[in-house]
Design a protein around this motif. Structure first.
Motif: not given
Length: 212
Positions: A58-71, A136-151
């Protein structure tokens, strides 16, 4: 430790992909595999070790360059995977998060992927999914896509969900629900809704005409 370092690096460095202005996005490879590895690793750790791993991630994600939404999204996923209580498999975790963010409580979906929602449910979810993914940027959209594919399991649906979630550029100027409706409608992703489906919908609602 090496495996942990690889997971941290993937989640906070390799998966940081900025959305290109005016361009559709693409899934980020590697991010899902590392979350699977994290899930597997947690199964063999003691509680104190999991707590330390969660704090580091969680600390590493908070310090990463991810957008706020992706983080924010990634922190939510990591937190869920590093819990001893209410442990759920990764696909269900991501499906639950995706469904929660869609804010459609009237849809009673099975986040385990064991049942297949009909075409009416699938069609009604495309616009909310596009709205959820938009900032979201590509990473966030990737995770949401994975969730949608399960739903929404089913033949051909993963590609349709991909288009709904990744096609709309982040800076397209979409604001209102009607903006998103028009943008998604232009993609032509709706499945056919048959008379049989409509009859079943009426039956469930108690409105079916009694047989003569």
């Amino acid at each position: 430790m090496r495996e942990i370092d690889e997971i941290v690096h993937e989640l906070t460095v390799d998966s940081v992909v900025a959305a290109k202005p005016g361009q559709p996005q693409s899934p980020v490879s590697g991010i899902w595999d590392k979350l699977v590895a994290l899930e597997s690793m947690c199964g063999g750790l003691r509680t104190v070790q999991i707590d330390a791993l969660r704090e580091r991630l969680l600390d590493a994600v908070g310090q990463s360059a991810h957008s706020r939404e992706d983080a924010d999204l990634l922190r939510q996923v990591v937190s869920a995977l590093t819990q001893r209580a209410d442990a759920r498999p990764l696909p269900q975790v991501m499906a639950d998060i995706t469904f929660e963010r869609m804010q459609l409580p009237e849809l009673e979906l099975d986040s385990t992927g064991q049942t297949v929602p009909d075409s009416r449910y699938f069609n009604s979810a495309l616009v909310p999914l596009a709205e959820v993914a938009y900032d979201h940027d590509p990473m966030g959209r990737t995770l949401l896509w994975k969730g949608a594919c399960t739903l929404f399991p089913g033949p051909g649906r993963a590609q349709k969900l991909d288009l709904a979630i990744f096609s709309l550029a982040k800076d397209s100027g979409l604001v209102s629900p009607f903006d998103f409706y028009l943008a998604v409608d232009a993609l032509g992703l709706d499945e056919e809704v048959t008379d049989q489906m409509l009859d079943e919908m009426r039956r469930k609602a108690g409105d079916a005409t009694p047989p003569r």
